[in-house]
Design a protein around this motif. Sequence first.
Motif, PDB file in Angstrom:
ATOM      1  N   GLY A  44     -94.742 -24.408  88.057  1.00  0.00           N
ATOM      2  CA  GLY A  44     -93.873 -23.731  87.081  1.00  0.00           C
ATOM      3  C   GLY A  44     -92.484 -23.068  87.524  1.00  0.00           C
ATOM      4  N   LEU A  45     -92.569 -22.837  88.947  1.00  0.00           N
ATOM      5  CA  LEU A  45     -91.205 -22.040  89.476  1.00  0.00           C
ATOM      6  C   LEU A  45     -90.248 -22.666  88.973  1.00  0.00           C
ATOM      7  CD1 LEU A  45     -91.921 -21.043  93.223  1.00  0.00           C
ATOM      8  CD2 LEU A  45     -92.125 -19.360  91.117  1.00  0.00           C
ATOM      9  N   ASP A  46     -89.283 -22.087  88.310  1.00  0.00           N
ATOM     10  CA  ASP A  46     -87.887 -22.972  88.202  1.00  0.00           C
ATOM     11  C   ASP A  46     -86.934 -21.672  88.365  1.00  0.00           C
ATOM     12  OD1 ASP A  46     -86.112 -24.393  87.076  1.00  0.00           O
ATOM     13  OD2 ASP A  46     -87.050 -24.736  85.163  1.00  0.00           O
ATOM     14  N   PHE A  47     -86.319 -21.885  89.585  1.00  0.00           N
ATOM     15  CA  PHE A  47     -85.215 -20.922  89.818  1.00  0.00           C
ATOM     16  C   PHE A  47     -84.172 -21.815  90.218  1.00  0.00           C
ATOM     17  CE2 PHE A  47     -88.757 -18.008  90.648  1.00  0.00           C
ATOM     18  CZ  PHE A  47     -88.684 -17.067  89.487  1.00  0.00           C
ATOM     19  N   PRO A  48     -82.974 -21.479  89.802  1.00  0.00           N
ATOM     20  CA  PRO A  48     -81.795 -22.445  90.302  1.00  0.00           C
ATOM     21  C   PRO A  48     -81.395 -22.377  91.467  1.00  0.00           C
ATOM     22  CG  PRO A  48     -81.186 -20.495  88.747  1.00  0.00           C
ATOM     23  CD  PRO A  48     -82.398 -20.516  89.002  1.00  0.00           C
ATOM     24  N   LYS A  49     -81.574 -21.326  92.216  1.00  0.00           N
ATOM     25  CA  LYS A  49     -81.338 -21.271  93.746  1.00  0.00           C
ATOM     26  C   LYS A  49     -82.023 -21.689  94.669  1.00  0.00           C
ATOM     27  CE  LYS A  49     -78.311 -17.692  94.691  1.00  0.00           C
ATOM     28  NZ  LYS A  49     -78.268 -16.217  94.929  1.00  0.00           N
ATOM     29  N   ILE A  50     -83.350 -22.334  94.265  1.00  0.00           N
ATOM     30  CA  ILE A  50     -84.422 -23.011  95.397  1.00  0.00           C
ATOM     31  C   ILE A  50     -83.605 -24.304  95.645  1.00  0.00           C
ATOM     32  CG2 ILE A  50     -86.370 -23.707  95.905  1.00  0.00           C
ATOM     33  CD1 ILE A  50     -87.542 -21.662  93.822  1.00  0.00           C
ATOM     34  N   THR A  51     -83.424 -24.443  96.788  1.00  0.00           N
ATOM     35  CA  THR A  51     -82.920 -25.789  97.146  1.00  0.00           C
ATOM     36  C   THR A  51     -83.717 -26.419  98.341  1.00  0.00           C
ATOM     37  OG1 THR A  51     -81.220 -24.738  98.815  1.00  0.00           O
ATOM     38  CG2 THR A  51     -80.544 -25.484  96.602  1.00  0.00           C
ATOM     39  N   LEU A  52     -84.637 -25.473  99.067  1.00  0.00           N
ATOM     40  CA  LEU A  52     -85.134 -26.113  99.831  1.00  0.00           C
ATOM     41  C   LEU A  52     -86.929 -25.746  99.752  1.00  0.00           C
ATOM     42  CD1 LEU A  52     -85.651 -27.255 102.994  1.00  0.00           C
ATOM     43  CD2 LEU A  52     -85.359 -24.936 103.793  1.00  0.00           C
ATOM     44  N   VAL A  53     -87.766 -26.714  99.953  1.00  0.00           N
ATOM     45  CA  VAL A  53     -89.092 -26.440  99.797  1.00  0.00           C
ATOM     46  C   VAL A  53     -89.828 -26.989 101.056  1.00  0.00           C
ATOM     47  CG1 VAL A  53     -91.136 -27.035  98.902  1.00  0.00           C
ATOM     48  CG2 VAL A  53     -89.289 -26.467  97.377  1.00  0.00           C
ATOM     49  N   GLY A  54     -90.620 -26.093 101.611  1.00  0.00           N
ATOM     50  CA  GLY A  54     -91.297 -26.313 102.924  1.00  0.00           C
ATOM     51  C   GLY A  54     -92.651 -26.219 102.801  1.00  0.00           C
ATOM     52  N   VAL A  55     -93.503 -27.447 103.057  1.00  0.00           N
ATOM     53  CA  VAL A  55     -94.754 -27.589 103.222  1.00  0.00           C
ATOM     54  C   VAL A  55     -95.369 -27.411 104.464  1.00  0.00           C
ATOM     55  CG1 VAL A  55     -96.768 -28.731 102.695  1.00  0.00           C
ATOM     56  CG2 VAL A  55     -94.962 -28.954 101.145  1.00  0.00           C
ATOM     57  N   LEU A  56     -95.960 -26.284 105.112  1.00  0.00           N
ATOM     58  CA  LEU A  56     -96.147 -25.954 106.273  1.00  0.00           C
ATOM     59  C   LEU A  56     -97.328 -26.748 106.950  1.00  0.00           C
ATOM     60  CD1 LEU A  56     -95.730 -22.057 106.212  1.00  0.00           C
ATOM     61  CD2 LEU A  56     -94.310 -23.863 107.310  1.00  0.00           C
ATOM     62  N   ALA A  57     -98.337 -27.061 106.077  1.00  0.00           N
ATOM     63  CA  ALA A  57     -99.392 -27.809 106.791  1.00  0.00           C
ATOM     64  C   ALA A  57    -100.070 -28.735 105.699  1.00  0.00           C
ATOM     65  CB  ALA A  57    -100.723 -27.028 107.353  1.00  0.00           C
ATOM     66  N   ALA A  58     -99.349 -29.789 105.569  1.00  0.00           N
ATOM     67  CA  ALA A  58     -99.807 -30.949 104.521  1.00  0.00           C
ATOM     68  C   ALA A  58    -101.185 -31.357 104.684  1.00  0.00           C
ATOM     69  CB  ALA A  58     -98.821 -31.975 104.378  1.00  0.00           C
ATOM     70  N   ASP A  59    -101.669 -31.161 105.573  1.00  0.00           N
ATOM     71  CA  ASP A  59    -103.178 -32.012 106.018  1.00  0.00           C
ATOM     72  C   ASP A  59    -104.183 -31.402 105.556  1.00  0.00           C
ATOM     73  OD1 ASP A  59    -101.567 -34.220 108.164  1.00  0.00           O
ATOM     74  OD2 ASP A  59    -101.144 -31.879 108.371  1.00  0.00           O
ATOM     75  N   SER A  60    -103.732 -29.860 105.543  1.00  0.00           N
ATOM     76  CA  SER A  60    -105.037 -28.925 105.098  1.00  0.00           C
ATOM     77  C   SER A  60    -105.867 -29.068 103.966  1.00  0.00           C
ATOM     78  CB  SER A  60    -104.477 -27.474 104.840  1.00  0.00           C
ATOM     79  OG  SER A  60    -103.664 -27.546 103.822  1.00  0.00           O
ATOM     80  N   MET A  61    -105.358 -29.916 103.017  1.00  0.00           N
ATOM     81  CA  MET A  61    -106.052 -30.424 101.853  1.00  0.00           C
ATOM     82  C   MET A  61    -106.952 -31.877 102.253  1.00  0.00           C
ATOM     83  SD  MET A  61    -104.855 -29.777  98.368  1.00  0.00           S
ATOM     84  CE  MET A  61    -105.501 -28.553  97.315  1.00  0.00           C
ATOM     85  N   LEU A  62    -106.271 -32.430 103.085  1.00  0.00           N
ATOM     86  CA  LEU A  62    -106.388 -33.847 103.408  1.00  0.00           C
ATOM     87  C   LEU A  62    -107.810 -34.196 103.897  1.00  0.00           C
ATOM     88  CD1 LEU A  62    -105.229 -36.791 102.596  1.00  0.00           C
ATOM     89  CD2 LEU A  62    -104.167 -36.621 104.952  1.00  0.00           C
ATOM     90  N   HIS A  63    -108.171 -33.233 104.581  1.00  0.00           N
ATOM     91  CA  HIS A  63    -109.525 -33.480 105.381  1.00  0.00           C
ATOM     92  C   HIS A  63    -110.544 -32.544 104.836  1.00  0.00           C
ATOM     93  CE1 HIS A  63    -106.628 -35.433 108.070  1.00  0.00           C
ATOM     94  NE2 HIS A  63    -106.085 -34.526 108.521  1.00  0.00           N
ATOM     95  N   ILE A  64    -110.425 -32.296 103.706  1.00  0.00           N
ATOM     96  CA  ILE A  64    -111.606 -31.716 103.074  1.00  0.00           C
ATOM     97  C   ILE A  64    -112.474 -32.807 102.576  1.00  0.00           C
ATOM     98  CG2 ILE A  64    -112.302 -30.263 100.916  1.00  0.00           C
ATOM     99  CD1 ILE A  64    -109.832 -28.761 101.258  1.00  0.00           C
ATOM    100  N   PRO A  65    -113.978 -32.637 103.036  1.00  0.00           N
ATOM    101  CA  PRO A  65    -114.840 -33.837 102.586  1.00  0.00           C
ATOM    102  C   PRO A  65    -114.753 -34.032 101.024  1.00  0.00           C
ATOM    103  CG  PRO A  65    -116.091 -32.050 103.468  1.00  0.00           C
ATOM    104  CD  PRO A  65    -114.585 -31.500 103.422  1.00  0.00           C
ATOM    105  N   ASP A  66    -114.087 -34.613 100.377  1.00  0.00           N
ATOM    106  CA  ASP A  66    -114.206 -34.588  98.913  1.00  0.00           C
ATOM    107  C   ASP A  66    -113.237 -35.949  98.694  1.00  0.00           C
ATOM    108  OD1 ASP A  66    -113.190 -34.543  96.258  1.00  0.00           O
ATOM    109  OD2 ASP A  66    -113.670 -32.254  96.326  1.00  0.00           O
TER     110      ASP A  66
END
Length: 798
Positions: free
Chosen positions: A612-634
């Motif tokens: 839902g975030l929608d601000f015109p000045k946001i031009t950079l998004v950083g995901v610090l640890a993309a794997d944090s969800m990947l290794h959940i046993p699910d």
Amino acid sequence: MIAKVIVDVPSSQTDRLYDYEIPEEWIEIVQVGIRVIVPFGPRKIQGFVVDIVSESTFEKTKPIIEVMDVVPILTDELIQLGEWLSEQTLSFRLSAYQLMIPAALRTKVKKEVHLKTERQKISKEILPLFEKENKIPWEQVSKNNRLLKVIHQFVKDGFLEITYQVEEKGKKKTERYIKLASTHLEIEDIPSRAVKQKEVLSYVAQHKEPISVQALLDATNTTRHVLTTLIKKGYVQEIELEVYRDPLAGTNYERTEPRSLTAKQTEVITPIWESLEGEAHQTFLLHGVTGSGKTEVYLQSIDKSLRAGKEAIVLVPEISLTPQMVQRFKGRFGSKVAVLHSGLSMGEKYDEWRKILRKEVQVVVGARSAIFAPFTNIGIIIIDEEHETSYKQEEHPRYHARDVAIKRGQYYKCPVILGSATPSLESYARAIKGVYNLLPLTERVNNRPMPAVNVIDMREELRQGNRSMFSQVLLEKLRERIAKGEQSVLFLNRRGYSTFVMCRDCGYVATCDHCDISLTYHRTNHSLKCHYCGHEEKMPNTCESCGSDHIRFFGSGTQKVEEELTRVLPEAKVIRMDIDTTRRKGAHEKLLTAFGKGEADILLGTQMIAKGLDFPKITLVGVLAADSMLHIPDFRSAERTFQLMEQVSGRAGRHDLAGEVIIQSYTPNHYSIELVRTHDYDQFFKMEMSQRKMGLYPPYVFMVLINISHVELTHVINVSEKITTFLKRQLASDTVVLGPVASPLTRIKDRYRYQCMIKYRNESGLRETLREIQQHYIREMNQGQLQVSIDMHPYIFI
DNA sequence: AGCACGCCGACT
DNA sequence: GTCGGCGTGCTC
């Protein structure tokens, strides 16, 4: 006449219809869908009338004591829906109906002891209790066994009486209003020197409708005194009128007009309109990339529905139900919209719900439970971000809003739209099979490009000696943005300071005493917290196990990132958003508004900022640890990773400025991360489907999860084994019964947890078999120690 | 869920 | 003998 009643007693033994006599004088008043008070054993309780028949098969029916509603609060359709829901989710019908009414209408029964005789006849022992009043609340005596005995004797003798008062929790809000008195006194009779009185009176006389006291005083610029005199003299009278609490008071919504649709939008909206106009139910899967204008499709479809004289329900995930989101609907449909979400107070929810019941609104925008809005002529149902797991309720009745939506859509013969940029595998598979109607919306409005995604291999960073949690590239880009006065969003799916605390000498990890989970260090109050049971303890200075003081933090949460950020980018102003900073009511909005106004350069947060975030000045998004969800046993971990990465990417470059996304990962080649780079949902779907097929997971099979918990480990294992054996014997040969296994979180709040899992394709007798299991353990569950809970189509496996 | 009923051990 | 502990079963 006999009323069939579902009584307000949540237990499996009472989960059936009870017959009550409708007293002669209420034949006209008692209708299906109202609440009544009925005698139940020695008590009196609330119940829902779900049917009316001419006679009962039961011999001695008691009469209804009281009628609670003038107008039905459950429609026939909702009563049917509740029956279906309780069958589907294996829960009580009562619980299903309670979902459908606001909490304010849930009643509390107040038990009291009344004095029925002169004080002299009562023994000294209990006389002091009735010093002030002739009644006392039950709680005052219930703890004292000695006293209870005496009271029971007096009740038998007729000196005391035990009564049950049924009270509603919520109240209608009223305000004081002024209107002209019916006795017609002439304004000329007021002495001319009483200028103010004349002024106030003529003001009242000019208005047809009663005016609120405050408004009147403000308008005439006077005090309460003048008004009191007028009331006393009999010119005007004061009345109490019911008013709605307005959760959005003071906010003005800018009216928006329908925008002209792009060719693509027109293409997808046509079949929706056809379904609406032809009154032919269909479920549509609107697969629209972020920024493709899904909302405009929703808005114009709702408009179509309203024009046909019908209503609309829009579901959005709780966390994206922000003022920004609400604004879009209010802006287009104004006062025709009711809003329902958890941020409202009980009274506010009650008021919004009453607007729906009274047909004062035609559109409801809300979170999961808004799917039960008591409309009677629904023209369209929309579920935005349909892949969101929050549409599944994680407590009984464990229903999925999507299933309820489709059920209601079938009843009203209206379209149901499931919208998402990253549909759930289940829905997309159904769309491909032709069960749902797939509507692709693959281009962004105005042909804005999707943000460029850069996946950074954090192993490489490590090899180059960068041990911090920010890659070189990310740091550089962040600096760039700050210099240009643009904004960045940093995402980390973990709150707190560190994931665990370990002793470097002996390897001891601090864990919760009540759960099998490591404690998280929270810097703000220097404490260790359990994220499961809320247990909190002081951070020790030495190791509990060996006494060494080499205690170190491992892993990082948002708090630590925040600290690191101020160290490496001292010039950056950072706003942190996680449960810990947004717990207070309104904090969420406050932080977002501050960010929107440009009071910070970086917004750092967990899950909650992904949507839902929608601000015109946001031009950079950083995901610090993309794997944090990947290794959940699910089995859904890859799906969730991909969805989240796509979702987060969508925050960048939504307006004129181009956006850029940096994803940091230790497994950059995993398809769920790699495919975000090209925003290739179709490819992701193919890859993931083959995984699901190999592992025999949904959408190839349906699942049931049975959770068993008890304080005694041996007992849990015992029961789990019995259940598994029973299931294996009862179910079809191609059905897979797995377990029992220890739950990934083996112990929470001092209870051991085991689970069994069922994977099936066709299983006609499944629900009966599961009911049998429930039935078998009723006794032990009533005694409180054992818990057996059954989750159809589970989303959470811990 | 409550609440009553009823069956056993411990005390005036 | 009776008081009071809790297991069992019912509520139209």
